[in-house]
Design an enzyme around this catalytic site. Structure first.
Site, mmCIF file in Angstrom:
data_model
loop_
_atom_site.group_PDB
_atom_site.id
_atom_site.type_symbol
_atom_site.label_atom_id
_atom_site.label_comp_id
_atom_site.label_asym_id
_atom_site.label_seq_id
_atom_site.Cartn_x
_atom_site.Cartn_y
_atom_site.Cartn_z
ATOM 1 N N GLY A 54 0.864 -1.184 0.000
ATOM 2 C CA GLY A 54 0.000 0.000 0.000
ATOM 3 C C GLY A 54 0.895 1.227 0.000
ATOM 4 O O GLY A 54 1.842 1.325 0.807
ATOM 5 N N ALA A 55 0.620 2.153 -0.921
ATOM 6 C CA ALA A 55 1.555 3.256 -1.173
ATOM 7 C C ALA A 55 1.941 4.055 0.089
ATOM 8 O O ALA A 55 3.132 4.226 0.376
ATOM 9 C CB ALA A 55 0.973 4.169 -2.252
ATOM 10 N N ASP A 243 -1.480 4.652 -6.388
ATOM 11 C CA ASP A 243 -0.041 4.516 -6.111
ATOM 12 C C ASP A 243 0.765 5.680 -6.672
ATOM 13 O O ASP A 243 1.844 5.998 -6.182
ATOM 14 C CB ASP A 243 0.477 3.186 -6.661
ATOM 15 N N LYS A 254 -3.775 -0.471 -8.512
ATOM 16 C CA LYS A 254 -3.695 -1.933 -8.674
ATOM 17 C C LYS A 254 -4.286 -2.406 -9.998
ATOM 18 O O LYS A 254 -5.324 -1.906 -10.437
ATOM 19 C CB LYS A 254 -4.426 -2.581 -7.487
HETATM 20 O O1 MRU Z 1 0.611 -4.025 -4.561
HETATM 21 P P1 MRU Z 1 -0.020 -3.298 -3.421
HETATM 22 O O2 MRU Z 1 -0.847 -4.181 -2.537
HETATM 23 O O3 MRU Z 1 0.985 -2.477 -2.643
HETATM 24 O O4 MRU Z 1 -1.011 -2.277 -4.127
HETATM 25 C C1 MRU Z 1 -1.772 -1.406 -3.341
HETATM 26 C C2 MRU Z 1 -2.705 -0.573 -4.117
HETATM 27 O O5 MRU Z 1 -2.775 -0.628 -5.326
HETATM 28 C C3 MRU Z 1 -3.510 0.427 -3.347
HETATM 29 O O6 MRU Z 1 -4.742 0.634 -3.957
HETATM 30 C C4 MRU Z 1 -2.747 1.756 -3.320
HETATM 31 O O7 MRU Z 1 -1.450 1.559 -2.823
HETATM 32 C C5 MRU Z 1 -3.423 2.776 -2.517
HETATM 33 S S1 MRU Z 1 -3.266 2.386 -0.803
HETATM 34 C C6 MRU Z 1 -3.981 3.504 0.175
#
Ligand code: MRU
Length: 359
Positions: A54-55, A243, A254
């Site tokens: 998660g970013a 992200d 994602k």
């Molecule tokens: O690969 P990940 O699980 O790190 O991807 C996370 C996402 O795509 C979330 O939607 C994004 O980071 C926003 S988190 C608040």
């Protein structure tokens, strides 16, 4: 947010500042385990292997990695090397380099003996600010949800979300799910359609778990079900995280987010993106051409893990031996498909002029 009724954050420092602790997201929803990260190498591995993901959480964890590296009076060269090590752990979420840049900006002007204490102060400020920023996103998002609910009185508001952009993806509150938690606190009835989010299943494993812990009504759906539900009027609004967002409002999130945005556009369903302004990358204009897309191991696609009948965690193979598999982890939704960006400074249209005004 709460786990079994007890307030938790996804990341916190050890009292002696010799480590930080993080909920190990690879084990959820079946086991709540905490990982101890004691070094820069531990932090890099935790980000790359998605112990944390998660970013915003990646950024906050990377800041702890820099702080841990400062245990030995660290010179400028070593600080730059630590940043390079961490930034390379995952390429897409800009919050990672945002946090390490902020750490270096705070530390480089200081004499060596002052760096360790200052590094922890800055890392903890990044974590605390993340919580406050997400709470603000939640308040702005709540106003949107209340306005939408006014059009459908007498039934819960149906949201659809993709991946996990809840408190596990941040230090607390989440981005896309912060408005949901604020709605629940405000007594607004909501129900969340949770995309399973293949291949790593962050929706089925993480979003469903955290919504369940908070007592929010939700239903897990196959990734391909969202369009069908929208065609039948069962989705009032889509809210996802991000992200990296380009200066003109293209949204990288994602893999599969783009297809949800297309289906929402075709069905007149509002499509909102909730994000801290640290996710905005003003250096980039054309998100599709310029945002780096992480490609992860094909094994995430060819195998799936879960709880076996004996209660243990098990991994099984899904595809025939020898089949090739491709695993791009993110995609880009063009700004024209985005109804609005929900930030800590309010809700903005996805275009360059508005995002410049957002600050
Ligand atoms: O690969 P990940 O699980 O790190 O991807 C996370 C996402 O795509 C979330 O939607 C994004 O980071 C926003 S988190 C608040």
């Amino acid at each position: 947010m709460k786990v079994a009724g007890v307030h938790r954050r996804s990341l916190w420092p050890a009292p002696d500042r010799r480590a930080c602790f993080a909920i190990d997201q690879r084990r959820l929803p079946h086991r709540l385990e905490v990982a101890r990260l004691s070094s820069l190498a531990d932090v890099r591995a935790a980000i790359a292997e998605m112990v944390v993901r998660g970013a915003p959480l990646i950024g906050a964890t990377a800041a702890c990695g820099i702080a841990l590296q400062c245990a030995d009076a660290v010179d400028d060269e070593a600080l730059h090397a630590a940043k390079t090590t961490l930034d390379g752990a995952r390429p897409t979420a800009v919050n990672l380099a945002w946090a390490t840049s902020r750490m270096l900006a705070a530390l480089l002007p200081l004499p060596l003996p002052q760096r360790q204490a200052a590094a922890w102060r800055e890392a903890e400020a990044i974590a605390d600010e993340d919580v406050a920023v997400n709470a603000a996103i939640g308040r702005h998002g709540l106003a949107l949800l209340q306005a939408l609910a006014a059009h459908s009185p007498g039934r819960p508001l149906n949201l659809l979300t993709h991946c996990n952009a809840g408190w596990l993806a941040t230090v607390d509150w989440g981005t896309a799910l912060a408005p949901v938690y604020q709605a629940q606190a405000a007594g607004l009835a909501v129900h969340v359609w949770v995309d399973e989010t293949r291949p790593r299943n962050q929706g089925a494993s993480l979003t469903a778990w955290e919504l369940g812990q908070q007592g929010v009504a939700h239903t897990v759906i196959a990734d391909n079900a969202g369009g069908h539900l929208m065609q039948h009027g069962q989705v009032d609004v889509v809210i996802v995280g991000a992200d990296r967002v380009s200066a003109r409002g293209d949204v990288c999130n994602k893999i599969g987010t783009y297809l949800k945005a297309l289906a929402a556009h075709d069905n007149g369903v509002p499509f909102y993106v909730a994000m801290p302004l640290s996710t905005l990358d003003r250096r980039l204009h054309d998100g599709l051409a310029e945002i780096p897309i992480e490609h992860r191991s094909a094994r995430e696609l060819t195998h799936v893990s879960g709880r076996a009948a004996d209660g243990g965690l098990a991994e099984v193979q899904l595809v025939p031996d020898g089949s090739a598999a491709l695993n791009p982890a993110f995609d880009v939704t063009p700004a024209r498909l985005v109804t609005g960006l929900v930030t800590e400074r309010g809700v903005w249209p996805a275009n360059e002029a508005a995002l410049r005004a957002a600050g």
